[in-house]
Design a protein around this motif. Structure first.
Motif, short mmCIF file in Angstrom:
data_model
loop_
_atom_site.label_atom_id
_atom_site.label_comp_id
_atom_site.label_asym_id
_atom_site.label_seq_id
_atom_site.Cartn_x
_atom_site.Cartn_y
_atom_site.Cartn_z
N CYS A 2 -21.13 2.80 45.89
CA CYS A 2 -19.90 3.08 45.32
C CYS A 2 -19.69 4.66 45.70
N VAL A 3 -18.91 5.03 46.50
CA VAL A 3 -18.99 6.55 46.70
C VAL A 3 -17.58 7.11 45.99
N LEU A 4 -17.72 7.90 45.26
CA LEU A 4 -16.78 8.91 44.76
C LEU A 4 -16.55 10.06 45.36
N VAL A 5 -15.26 10.24 45.63
CA VAL A 5 -14.95 11.52 46.48
C VAL A 5 -13.69 12.14 45.83
N TYR A 6 -13.04 13.25 46.19
CA TYR A 6 -11.99 13.81 45.74
C TYR A 6 -11.12 14.07 46.97
N ASN A 7 -10.06 13.25 47.27
CA ASN A 7 -9.16 13.33 48.18
C ASN A 7 -9.61 12.43 49.30
N ILE A 8 -9.62 11.36 49.27
CA ILE A 8 -10.37 10.40 50.00
C ILE A 8 -9.79 10.27 51.51
N ALA A 9 -8.65 10.82 51.61
CA ALA A 9 -8.21 10.62 53.08
C ALA A 9 -8.89 11.71 53.91
N PHE A 10 -9.34 12.69 53.26
CA PHE A 10 -10.03 13.68 54.16
C PHE A 10 -11.58 13.02 54.61
N GLU A 11 -12.13 12.74 53.35
CA GLU A 11 -13.52 12.49 53.60
C GLU A 11 -13.58 11.04 54.44
N ARG A 12 -12.70 10.23 54.66
CA ARG A 12 -12.50 8.94 55.30
C ARG A 12 -12.16 9.23 56.86
N ARG A 13 -11.46 10.36 56.98
CA ARG A 13 -11.24 10.75 58.37
C ARG A 13 -12.50 11.28 59.05
#
Ligand code: SF4
Length: 490
Positions: A360-371
């Motif tokens: 499980c990978v927690l990020v802040y502002n998923i759109a950026f890390e996914r891109r």
């Protein structure tokens, strides 16, 4: 008659007061932000690169020559029959201009203005129109006027092909139409400069088309919490301002939409709120092994590596905290590329070695890390599936804040990490860090590539690692805080 320049003319078009202050009270101007300086530097690089559209020309440098010498050199090159002049310099009607590219075209000249943007904006027309006016007035037989901007769908593959990288737009028609009004516009500006400071109030023009560098001075009467602090779509703050409402305390609540009203009401009462049930629902999705991930990226106007587009965000650094099981301590992993080399493959391989399958990978502002992961996968098809599995396992820690399941008046209507963290985890401060945001990080990474002093390089490297580590450690602490607010265990 007061001398002006292309940039003073366009400044005056945006706001007479800005032109006035620039000429009479330059000490009131704010220092440019580092991001702005980086943007200018990038613009210069693009301008230099555009010369390859018309190779073999002669440059009339700004540095090292007086204005008179620049004018004389331009005259010389024209007389000599030089085909392309870069930074050709002219004065007419006491307006000084330097043209990015002036190119001979069947007995006359074409003018090219280079922009580092990926589209044409209307205010560029005035920028070209004043040059066309000065060049024509100087006796240069003018033919066409072009805007040169970057083609945002260009993908680098080997050496950059300037003819494909740039888009040329013929704007001769609109530039010619603007000629007739220029003498009057110049006369108005000169009249204004002879008088008292113009009584111009702040307005949308302070940021359009550019953020004015006299805002610190003109906006001094606007308090920290004002109508302009209202976030999101809703009432136009200028409408309130024009009615005399400036302080957030004075905003008529009925005029606001739900989110803005919540922001204003919470500010007035200085209150906060948390919905433990909703937070628990969010926390129930989090499982182990649990990672906290943050990328740092840079985007350059001229793509540095094959397979990248202009301004594509290329990751050069990440920080990863990993907790393997409930109750365990977080381990830290990090990567920071050496400057100049393409970091993508090494970064992706290292990351995949550190994030366990199914994590499980927690990020802040998923759109950026996914891109970032998607673009890495496009470049590295051999590991695309594994990268996309990491993206599939991501959960956005921003969610409960964006929904305002948790809200504090000090967040000022924002749910960015930089607004949320100091309120909920005040000990995780960015104060005292040499690098405190993503723009500074990418600037520092570029600087590392430009300096040769090993001690200075190592200082910047340390600062970059410290900053990125702080971001993911912040996420670890934020999750702990959410759990304690929701009365949930780890
Ligand atoms: S801050 Fe606004 S009003 Fe003041 S000089 Fe700049 S543009 Fe004009």
């Amino acid at each position: 008659m007061r001398s002006l320049s292309k940039s003073l003319y366009t400044r005056g078009l945006q706001c007479h007061k800005s032109l006035y202050l620039d000429r009479h009270r330059p000490e009131l101007r704010s220092e440019p932000a580092p991001e702005l300086e980086a943007l200018w530097a990038s613009g210069h690089k693009v301008g230099d690169f555009a010369r390859m559209l018309f190779p073999g020309g002669v440059v009339v440098p700004f540095d090292g020559l007086t204005k008179e010498e620049q004018l004389a050199k331009t005259r010389e090159e024209i007389a000599r029959g030089t085909n392309a002049i870069y930074e050709a310099t002219f004065v007419y009607d006491n307006v000084f201009v330097k043209a990015d590219l002036l190119v001979r075209s069947r007995g006359s000249f074409d003018l090219y203005e280079v922009k580092s943007s990926t589209s044409v904006k209307e205010h560029y027309w005035d920028d070209v129109a004043i040059q066309y006016y000065v060049l024509s007035g100087s006796g240069i037989p003018m033919n066409k006027a072009y805007l040169v901007h970057i083609n945002n769908s260009y993908v680098r593959n080997g050496d950059i092909v300037p003819e494909e990288f740039f888009v040329l737009q013929d704007i001769t028609g609109v530039v010619k139409e603007k000629q007739a009004a220029i003498p009057d516009t110049l006369a108005e500006m000169r009249d204004m400069l002879r008088g008292e400071v113009p009584g111009i109030d702040i307005g949308p023009h302070c940021d359009d088309p550019y953020e004015c560098d006299f805002k610190d001075h003109c906006w001094a009467h606007v308090p920290e919490h004002s109508v302009f602090s209202l976030r999101g779509r809703g009432i136009d703050p200028w409408e309130l301002y024009r009615q005399g409402v400036v302080r957030l305390d004075d905003v008529p609540l009925d005029a606001l939409n739900l989110m803005q009203r919540m922001q204003a009401e919470y500010f007035l009462d200085q209150k906060s709120h948390a919905d433990p049930e909703k937070v628990r629902e969010f926390l129930a999705r989090i499982r182990y092994p649990l990672c906290f991930l943050d990328f740092e990226t840079f985007g350059s106007a001229i793509p540095m590596f094959d397979g990248t587009r202009p301004y594509q965000q290329v990751p050069f650094q990440y920080s990863l905290h990993r907790i393997d099981a409930a109750g365990k301590e977080a381990n830290h992993f990090e990567y920071l590329a050496a400057p100049d080399a393409d970091p993508r493959e090494e970064l992706a391989e290292k990351l995949l070695g550190e994030i366990p399958e199914g994590a499980c990978v927690l990020v802040y502002n998923i759109a950026f890390e996914r891109r970032v992961l998607k673009e890495l996968g496009e470049f590295l098809p051999g590991i695309r599936k594994r990268l996309s599995a990491v993206a599939d396992g991501m959960i956005d820690l921003m969610e409960p804040f964006r929904r305002r399941d948790i809200y504090h008046w000090k967040m000022n209507g924002s749910y960015s990490l930089k607004s949320v963290l100091p309120v909920l985890v005040p000990e995780m401060t960015y104060k005292g860090l040499e690098i405190s945001d993503g723009a500074m990080a990418s600037e520092a990474y570029f600087t590392m590539g430009e300096i040769s002093d090993p001690a200075e390089r190592s200082r910047l490297r340390k600062a970059l690692l410290e900053y990125c580590r702080q971001d993911t450690l912040g996420l670890v602490r934020l999750l702990e805080k959410l759990r304690s607010m929701a009365g949930a265990g780890s």
